[in-house]
Design a protein around this motif. Structure first.
Motif, PDB file in Angstrom:
ATOM      1  N   LEU A   1      69.881  52.835  71.368  1.00  0.00           N
ATOM      2  CA  LEU A   1      69.073  51.646  71.587  1.00  0.00           C
ATOM      3  C   LEU A   1      67.928  51.915  72.562  1.00  0.00           C
ATOM      4  O   LEU A   1      66.783  51.503  72.317  1.00  0.00           O
ATOM      5  CB  LEU A   1      69.948  50.506  72.107  1.00  0.00           C
ATOM      6  N   ALA A   2      68.208  52.604  73.659  1.00  0.00           N
ATOM      7  CA  ALA A   2      67.172  52.835  74.665  1.00  0.00           C
ATOM      8  C   ALA A   2      66.009  53.629  74.082  1.00  0.00           C
ATOM      9  O   ALA A   2      64.838  53.341  74.364  1.00  0.00           O
ATOM     10  CB  ALA A   2      67.765  53.569  75.871  1.00  0.00           C
ATOM     11  N   THR A   3      66.324  54.635  73.280  1.00  0.00           N
ATOM     12  CA  THR A   3      65.264  55.439  72.670  1.00  0.00           C
ATOM     13  C   THR A   3      64.430  54.604  71.710  1.00  0.00           C
ATOM     14  O   THR A   3      63.194  54.672  71.703  1.00  0.00           O
ATOM     15  CB  THR A   3      65.861  56.642  71.921  1.00  0.00           C
ATOM     16  N   HIS A   4      65.113  53.796  70.892  1.00  0.00           N
ATOM     17  CA  HIS A   4      64.380  52.968  69.945  1.00  0.00           C
ATOM     18  C   HIS A   4      63.524  51.930  70.673  1.00  0.00           C
ATOM     19  O   HIS A   4      62.367  51.684  70.277  1.00  0.00           O
ATOM     20  CB  HIS A   4      65.341  52.254  68.992  1.00  0.00           C
ATOM     21  N   LEU A   5      64.046  51.337  71.730  1.00  0.00           N
ATOM     22  CA  LEU A   5      63.258  50.361  72.464  1.00  0.00           C
ATOM     23  C   LEU A   5      62.014  50.990  73.084  1.00  0.00           C
ATOM     24  O   LEU A   5      60.938  50.372  73.129  1.00  0.00           O
ATOM     25  CB  LEU A   5      64.113  49.702  73.547  1.00  0.00           C
ATOM     26  N   ASP A   6      62.131  52.240  73.547  1.00  0.00           N
ATOM     27  CA  ASP A   6      60.956  52.947  74.064  1.00  0.00           C
ATOM     28  C   ASP A   6      59.911  53.124  72.970  1.00  0.00           C
ATOM     29  O   ASP A   6      58.701  52.966  73.201  1.00  0.00           O
ATOM     30  CB  ASP A   6      61.355  54.319  74.619  1.00  0.00           C
ATOM     31  N   ARG A   7      60.368  53.436  71.763  1.00  0.00           N
ATOM     32  CA  ARG A   7      59.426  53.612  70.657  1.00  0.00           C
ATOM     33  C   ARG A   7      58.783  52.296  70.260  1.00  0.00           C
ATOM     34  O   ARG A   7      57.589  52.248  69.933  1.00  0.00           O
ATOM     35  CB  ARG A   7      60.144  54.250  69.466  1.00  0.00           C
ATOM     36  N   GLU A   8      59.556  51.217  70.284  1.00  0.00           N
ATOM     37  CA  GLU A   8      58.965  49.908  70.004  1.00  0.00           C
ATOM     38  C   GLU A   8      57.912  49.556  71.051  1.00  0.00           C
ATOM     39  O   GLU A   8      56.846  49.028  70.723  1.00  0.00           O
ATOM     40  CB  GLU A   8      60.042  48.829  69.959  1.00  0.00           C
ATOM     41  N   ARG A   9      58.214  49.836  72.319  1.00  0.00           N
ATOM     42  CA  ARG A   9      57.241  49.562  73.386  1.00  0.00           C
ATOM     43  C   ARG A   9      55.947  50.328  73.151  1.00  0.00           C
ATOM     44  O   ARG A   9      54.842  49.767  73.208  1.00  0.00           O
ATOM     45  CB  ARG A   9      57.840  49.960  74.737  1.00  0.00           C
ATOM     46  N   ASP A  10      56.068  51.630  72.883  1.00  0.00           N
ATOM     47  CA  ASP A  10      54.882  52.459  72.700  1.00  0.00           C
ATOM     48  C   ASP A  10      54.071  52.016  71.488  1.00  0.00           C
ATOM     49  O   ASP A  10      52.831  52.010  71.522  1.00  0.00           O
ATOM     50  CB  ASP A  10      55.290  53.925  72.553  1.00  0.00           C
ATOM     51  N   ALA A  11      54.769  51.636  70.417  1.00  0.00           N
ATOM     52  CA  ALA A  11      54.066  51.173  69.224  1.00  0.00           C
ATOM     53  C   ALA A  11      53.361  49.850  69.498  1.00  0.00           C
ATOM     54  O   ALA A  11      52.223  49.640  69.067  1.00  0.00           O
ATOM     55  CB  ALA A  11      55.048  51.031  68.064  1.00  0.00           C
ATOM     56  N   PHE A  12      54.038  48.945  70.203  1.00  0.00           N
ATOM     57  CA  PHE A  12      53.430  47.657  70.530  1.00  0.00           C
ATOM     58  C   PHE A  12      52.144  47.852  71.324  1.00  0.00           C
ATOM     59  O   PHE A  12      51.102  47.264  71.007  1.00  0.00           O
ATOM     60  CB  PHE A  12      54.408  46.800  71.326  1.00  0.00           C
TER      61      PHE A  12
END
Length: 273
Positions: free
Chosen positions: A226-237
């Motif tokens: 989850l933490a890795t995916h949330l980081d990717r969502e943040r960067d994409a946003f």
């Protein structure tokens, strides 16, 4: 305007949508290494065309694809190197669709069998007519699936349902797949392509970089912590909201008008998949 390649893959364009049509009526649009190569080349070209917004994969003359040519398969038994090269070519097509920045939509009429079914399942969205049939009957010829079918079904269905389909070489109706959530839109016979083109046209109204980002994020969302995916969502946003299309979207919202999103569907996220 359209062109037909020797590999029996017809390439045409409908507004901002590229349409790839499998065409070989004598064999229910059977697949071959030449078709795999032609499809991959078409996908590569599409990724460099900033005017395209979606890709539709369909079949001619009332069928999607009957899968691989069994006569060709029989001819290369005992030649594992040749067999591996052919399967790798099919898998290259599957991987190219999954990694492509544009949404890929399957429009299925009639038979989608074997590798044809695998290709339909590899598409991002699936439109099918009520007469469409999906078969993975590899077990009937003493073979196991290829084209990514096993992974696709394990991700899309409960394990028990996926194994029953794969082991018992079952043929499923479009209505069955629609109830299971694998088919997005169910249409009257002969209307799958039109519905897929309408779906593609709807997607064309959204920022292509955002479409690409969401597709990339979805590819491994279930497998990542989850933490890795949330980081990717943040960067994409952050990348998308600071993209020119992010500025256009906010301006359109403030001005109470429809946004106009130009530009290629390049995913601005700096992190690789």
């Amino acid at each position: 305007m359209s062109t037909t390649l020797p590999a029996e893959l017809q390439i045409s364009r409908h507004d901002s949508t590229l349409v790839l049509t499998l065409r070989d009526p004598a064999s229910r649009n059977a697949l071959s290494p030449a078709i795999y190569a032609a499809a991959i080349a078409a996908l590569d070209d599409a990724a460099r065309d900033p005017t395209l917004r979606a890709i539709v994969l369909t079949g001619a003359d009332g069928h999607f694809s009957g899968g691989g040519n069994l006569n060709q398969l029989a001819a290369v038994r005992g030649q594992p190197e040749v067999q591996a090269a052919r399967v790798d070519a099919l898998h290259g097509w599957t991987a190219a669709m999954r990694a492509h920045p544009l949404p890929v939509i399957a429009a299925v009429e009639g038979a989608a069998a074997g590798a044809g079914c695998s290709l339909a399942l590899a598409c991002d969205l699936l439109v099918a007519s009520t007469t469409a049939r999906f078969g993975l009957a590899y077990g009937r010829i003493g073979a196991s699936p290829d084209g990514g079918a096993v992974q696709a079904l394990m991700q899309l269905l409960p394990r028990q349902q996926a194994l029953e389909w794969l082991w018992l070489a079952q043929v499923r109706s479009a209505a069955d797949l629609h109830r299971a959530g694998l088919v997005n839109r169910l249409t009257d016979p002969g209307q799958a392509l039109d519905e897929a083109l309408a779906l593609a046209a709807s997607l064309a109204h959204f920022a292509p970089n955002v479409i690409a980002s969401v597709k990339r994020l979805s590819a491994d969302a279930a497998a990542l912590p989850l933490a890795t995916h949330l980081d990717r969502e943040r960067d994409a946003f952050i990348a998308n909201i600071n993209h020119d299309n992010g500025g256009e979207g906010l301006a359109a919202w403030r001005e109470k008008r429809a946004p106009q999103f130009p530009g290629p569907p390049t995913d601005p996220d700096p992190d690789p998949p």
